[in-house]
Design a protein around this motif. Structure first.
Motif, short mmCIF file in Angstrom:
data_model
loop_
_atom_site.label_atom_id
_atom_site.label_comp_id
_atom_site.label_asym_id
_atom_site.label_seq_id
_atom_site.Cartn_x
_atom_site.Cartn_y
_atom_site.Cartn_z
N THR A 104 1.00 0.86 -18.14
CA THR A 104 2.16 1.64 -17.66
C THR A 104 1.65 2.82 -16.84
N THR A 105 2.13 2.88 -15.61
CA THR A 105 1.59 3.81 -14.62
C THR A 105 2.73 4.66 -14.06
N ASP A 106 2.46 5.92 -13.87
CA ASP A 106 3.49 6.87 -13.44
C ASP A 106 3.83 6.67 -11.95
N THR A 107 4.76 5.77 -11.69
CA THR A 107 5.22 5.50 -10.32
C THR A 107 6.76 5.43 -10.32
N ALA A 108 7.32 5.30 -9.14
CA ALA A 108 8.79 5.19 -9.03
C ALA A 108 9.31 4.00 -9.82
N PHE A 116 6.30 -1.87 3.38
CA PHE A 116 7.51 -2.61 3.71
C PHE A 116 8.53 -1.68 4.36
N ASN A 117 8.97 -0.64 3.59
CA ASN A 117 9.99 0.30 4.08
C ASN A 117 9.45 1.66 4.42
N SER A 118 8.27 2.00 3.90
CA SER A 118 7.88 3.42 3.83
C SER A 118 6.69 3.79 4.68
N SER A 157 15.10 -10.79 -15.79
CA SER A 157 14.72 -11.09 -14.39
C SER A 157 13.27 -10.71 -14.12
N TYR A 158 12.86 -9.53 -14.60
CA TYR A 158 11.49 -9.07 -14.37
C TYR A 158 10.50 -9.97 -15.10
N ARG A 159 10.79 -10.24 -16.39
CA ARG A 159 9.89 -11.11 -17.16
C ARG A 159 9.78 -12.50 -16.52
N SER A 175 10.36 -13.43 -13.44
CA SER A 175 9.70 -13.43 -12.12
C SER A 175 8.19 -13.22 -12.27
N LYS A 176 7.77 -12.43 -13.26
CA LYS A 176 6.32 -12.24 -13.47
C LYS A 176 5.71 -13.47 -14.15
N ALA A 177 6.47 -14.13 -15.04
CA ALA A 177 5.96 -15.37 -15.65
C ALA A 177 5.79 -16.44 -14.56
N GLY A 182 0.80 -1.24 0.00
CA GLY A 182 0.00 0.00 0.00
C GLY A 182 0.83 1.27 0.00
N SER A 183 2.13 1.14 0.22
CA SER A 183 3.01 2.32 0.18
C SER A 183 3.53 2.60 -1.22
N GLY A 184 3.28 1.71 -2.18
CA GLY A 184 3.75 1.92 -3.55
C GLY A 184 2.83 2.84 -4.33
N GLY A 185 3.28 3.22 -5.52
CA GLY A 185 2.50 4.16 -6.34
C GLY A 185 1.11 3.62 -6.63
N ILE A 186 1.02 2.40 -7.15
CA ILE A 186 -0.29 1.83 -7.48
C ILE A 186 -1.03 1.42 -6.20
N1 LIG Z 1 4.15 1.12 -12.67
C1 LIG Z 1 3.98 0.43 -13.80
O1 LIG Z 1 4.04 0.99 -14.91
C2 LIG Z 1 3.71 -1.04 -13.75
C3 LIG Z 1 3.48 -1.71 -14.98
C4 LIG Z 1 3.22 -3.08 -14.95
C5 LIG Z 1 3.17 -3.75 -13.73
N2 LIG Z 1 3.41 -3.07 -12.56
C6 LIG Z 1 3.37 -3.83 -11.30
O2 LIG Z 1 2.52 -3.15 -10.41
C7 LIG Z 1 2.92 -3.43 -9.04
C8 LIG Z 1 3.02 -2.12 -8.28
O3 LIG Z 1 4.02 -1.34 -8.92
P1 LIG Z 1 4.28 0.21 -8.56
O4 LIG Z 1 4.52 0.88 -9.84
O5 LIG Z 1 3.24 0.72 -7.63
O6 LIG Z 1 5.68 0.07 -7.80
P2 LIG Z 1 6.29 0.86 -6.54
O7 LIG Z 1 5.73 2.24 -6.46
O8 LIG Z 1 7.77 0.70 -6.67
O9 LIG Z 1 5.75 0.02 -5.27
C9 LIG Z 1 6.29 -1.21 -4.94
C10 LIG Z 1 5.66 -1.69 -3.64
O10 LIG Z 1 6.21 -2.96 -3.30
C11 LIG Z 1 6.46 -2.96 -1.88
N3 LIG Z 1 7.42 -3.98 -1.51
C12 LIG Z 1 8.70 -4.15 -1.96
N4 LIG Z 1 9.27 -5.20 -1.34
C13 LIG Z 1 8.34 -5.71 -0.50
C14 LIG Z 1 8.31 -6.79 0.43
N5 LIG Z 1 9.38 -7.59 0.61
N6 LIG Z 1 7.18 -7.02 1.13
C15 LIG Z 1 6.09 -6.23 0.97
N7 LIG Z 1 6.05 -5.19 0.12
C16 LIG Z 1 7.16 -4.93 -0.59
C17 LIG Z 1 6.97 -1.54 -1.64
O11 LIG Z 1 6.97 -1.24 -0.24
P3 LIG Z 1 7.86 -0.01 0.37
O12 LIG Z 1 7.76 1.16 -0.59
O13 LIG Z 1 7.22 0.24 1.69
O14 LIG Z 1 9.25 -0.55 0.48
C18 LIG Z 1 5.93 -0.76 -2.44
O15 LIG Z 1 4.75 -0.63 -1.66
C19 LIG Z 1 4.24 -4.21 -9.16
O16 LIG Z 1 4.00 -5.58 -9.03
C20 LIG Z 1 4.71 -3.89 -10.59
O17 LIG Z 1 5.53 -4.93 -11.10
C21 LIG Z 1 3.67 -1.75 -12.55
#
Ligand SMILES: NC(=O)c1ccc[n+]([C@@H]2O[C@H](COP(=O)([O-])OP(=O)(O)OC[C@H]3O[C@@H](n4cnc5c(N)ncnc54)[C@H](OP(=O)(O)O)[C@@H]3O)[C@@H](O)[C@H]2O)c1
Length: 245
Positions: A192-196, A35-37, A157-159, A161-163, A9-13
């Protein structure tokens, strides 16, 4: 009323998902993890989202079996489990353009954050979901995890791990058909979403194809709400279209 456990819940999405769920009106409680934030997670209280949904935050390392077990006990009965955790790059390593850039540590970290948590959550969440009328077990995956859709290569690695995540979800959906057929298992592609996570790779995204986290969250929440009308074990995009595994 629906109760949700949301990991990442601390991530962008993930954070935008907490907001979208809070605004639905039909969600009574959200158990959100970071996790960290903890700093950004403090934004997610009831008043900042302007709703009556109760949002409670706790720390979780979703790649730790004992921690996931304890967290699921702490969360109790739920209707939806949504895993938004994920990993693509860190300051030392990004996705590989070529196999010559492959790095064992980066690969292991990708598996640890993109694949392992869903398996551990599935191991421990069954009891939490089984009382629900419309239970959903969903993980945010990525289209690049589709083997048959892979036209461009790279990002080993990303492909991979997601597969592997997708295979775990498909396999779970088959087991649930036997032991808990009401639980709908979903792999979600957010677009594709505007996140870190996507920030360093946004240059080549065509105009209009980079979604805000809020837009992505509302589209994904619509898919979760619609899940009861469809079969389990689907890999779907933000617009509901099926993606080949
Ligand atoms: N953004 C895109 O364009 C995009 C496109 C396709 C798929 N996705 C997928 O969408 C999902 C969310 O992505 P996002 O863009 O929101 O990424 P993000 O902003 O980097 O967020 C990643 C999240 O994962 C958490 N996390 C990392 N390690 C963890 C652990 N060991 N245990 C629990 N939580 C952990 C982080 O927690 P902390 O911040 O607290 O460390 C953060 O909440 C991901 O699976 C990504 O692969 C994203």
């Amino acid at each position: 009323m629906t109760t949700v456990a949301l990991i990442g819940g601390s991530g962008g999405i993930g954070h935008a998902m907490v907001g979208a769920l809070s605004n639905m009106g039909s969600i009574s409680a959200i158990h959100a993890s970071y996790f960290n934030s903890p700093a950004s997670s403090s934004l997610g209280n009831i008043s900042s989202f302007g709703s009556n949904t109760s949002v409670s935050w706790s720390q979780l390392d979703a790649s730790n079996d004992a921690a996931v077990s304890a967290w699921m006990k702490h969360v109790g009965q739920i209707d939806w489990l949504i895993n938004c955790a994920g990993f693509l790059h860190d300051p030392s390593k990004g996705p590989e353009k070529s196999i010559s850039q492959f790095d064992t540590e980066h690969f292991n970290r990708s598996m640890q954050i993109n694949t392992l948590p869903t398996l551990l959550l599935a191991k421990h969440a069954h009891r939490n979901l089984k009382q629900s009328n419309d239970p959903v077990f969903a993980t945010v995956s990525a289209r690049v995890g589709s083997i048959s859709d892979n036209q461009l290569g790279g990002w080993y690695s990303y492909r991979a791990s997601k597969a592997a995540l997708n295979m775990a979800l498909k396999t779970l959906s088959i087991e649930y058909q036997r032991i808990a057929p009401s639980i709908k298992v979903l792999a979600l592609h957010p677009g594709t979403t505007d996140t870190a996570l996507s920030k360093p790779f946004q240059n080549n995204v065509p105009a209009g194809k980079l979604f805000s986290p809020e837009k992505t969250a509302s589209l994904l929440v619509a898919q979760l709400s619609d899940a009861k009308h469809h079969h389990s074990g689907r890999f779907i995009a933000f617009d509901g279209r099926e993606i080949p595994w």
